[in-house]
Write a protein that holds these residues in place. Sequence first.
Motif, PDB file in Angstrom:
ATOM      1  N   ASN A   5      -9.521   4.193  -1.232  1.00 35.38           N
ATOM      2  CA  ASN A   5      -8.180   3.830  -1.689  1.00 35.38           C
ATOM      3  C   ASN A   5      -7.926   4.512  -3.030  1.00 35.38           C
ATOM      4  O   ASN A   5      -8.781   4.487  -3.905  1.00 35.38           O
ATOM      5  CB  ASN A   5      -8.068   2.308  -1.832  1.00 35.38           C
ATOM      6  CG  ASN A   5      -6.651   1.823  -2.037  1.00 35.38           C
ATOM      7  OD1 ASN A   5      -5.870   2.403  -2.784  1.00 35.38           O
ATOM      8  ND2 ASN A   5      -6.325   0.741  -1.362  1.00 35.38           N
ATOM      9  N   PHE A  39       0.853  -1.197   0.000  1.00 38.15           N
ATOM     10  CA  PHE A  39       0.000   0.000   0.000  1.00 38.15           C
ATOM     11  C   PHE A  39       0.887   1.244   0.000  1.00 38.15           C
ATOM     12  O   PHE A  39       0.967   1.958   0.993  1.00 38.15           O
ATOM     13  CB  PHE A  39      -0.911  -0.035   1.235  1.00 38.15           C
ATOM     14  CG  PHE A  39      -1.971   1.023   1.298  1.00 38.15           C
ATOM     15  CD1 PHE A  39      -2.675   1.434   0.184  1.00 38.15           C
ATOM     16  CD2 PHE A  39      -2.296   1.599   2.522  1.00 38.15           C
ATOM     17  CE1 PHE A  39      -3.664   2.396   0.265  1.00 38.15           C
ATOM     18  CE2 PHE A  39      -3.287   2.564   2.625  1.00 38.15           C
ATOM     19  CZ  PHE A  39      -3.972   2.961   1.492  1.00 38.15           C
ATOM     20  N   ALA A  70      -8.480  -1.778  -5.783  1.00 39.28           N
ATOM     21  CA  ALA A  70      -8.070  -2.385  -4.515  1.00 39.28           C
ATOM     22  C   ALA A  70      -9.242  -3.108  -3.857  1.00 39.28           C
ATOM     23  O   ALA A  70     -10.373  -2.627  -3.864  1.00 39.28           O
ATOM     24  CB  ALA A  70      -7.516  -1.324  -3.574  1.00 39.28           C
ATOM     25  N   LEU A 111      -5.640  -5.400   2.964  1.00 44.73           N
ATOM     26  CA  LEU A 111      -5.732  -5.468   1.510  1.00 44.73           C
ATOM     27  C   LEU A 111      -5.549  -6.908   1.048  1.00 44.73           C
ATOM     28  O   LEU A 111      -4.687  -7.636   1.573  1.00 44.73           O
ATOM     29  CB  LEU A 111      -4.675  -4.572   0.858  1.00 44.73           C
ATOM     30  CG  LEU A 111      -4.993  -3.081   0.929  1.00 44.73           C
ATOM     31  CD1 LEU A 111      -3.772  -2.256   0.579  1.00 44.73           C
ATOM     32  CD2 LEU A 111      -6.147  -2.742  -0.004  1.00 44.73           C
TER      33      LEU A 111
END
Length: 188
Positions: A161, A37, A166, A135
């Motif tokens: 996001n 991320f 995602a 995630l």
Amino acid sequence: MVTGTTTTPRLVLSPPRQADLAELHALHADPGVWAHFPSGRHATVEATARILTETIAGWEERGLDFWTVRARLDEGPGALVGMGGCRLHRGPVWNLYYRLAPTVWGQGLAQELIAAARAAAAAQHPEVPVVAYLLEHNDGSRRAAERAGLQQVWRGPDVGNPDPDAVRLVYADREVDVGMLGVVTGQA
């Protein structure tokens, strides 16, 4: 109420202090920590200071929040290797958080941290579910949640996001009410 420092066989888990800011920033600014991320990486010390302030307030207000995670040495706490624990989040759930330095990945330290966090949350509010919000492509975090016995209870888009593709997963230590899931995932 859970307060103070907790130890595991290899870790010292302590409520953070302002003096921890530089070490916590180094952790949260490390690109390796955020490989799954990249937009979450702390580009400024102010970003880390905000999390530190929230965490200290959580300890003061609720008696439990995220810990600093240090290696346990015979003579006491060693180097900072992470941050994690449980925080009451988005309604009535404990958010399980575990962020460890890449240098200690694969050593089972996440399991020690997760076990201590779940025990602390259960001691304070056993009726509140513990959830890990992660995630989908973060294989290490997913495996840690599964090894800890958490079950996947939700899969869907990651609201907010910057990557529109995602996907978030929610793992929990028990069944979670659909309405509560909506709050946790930002879908409500």
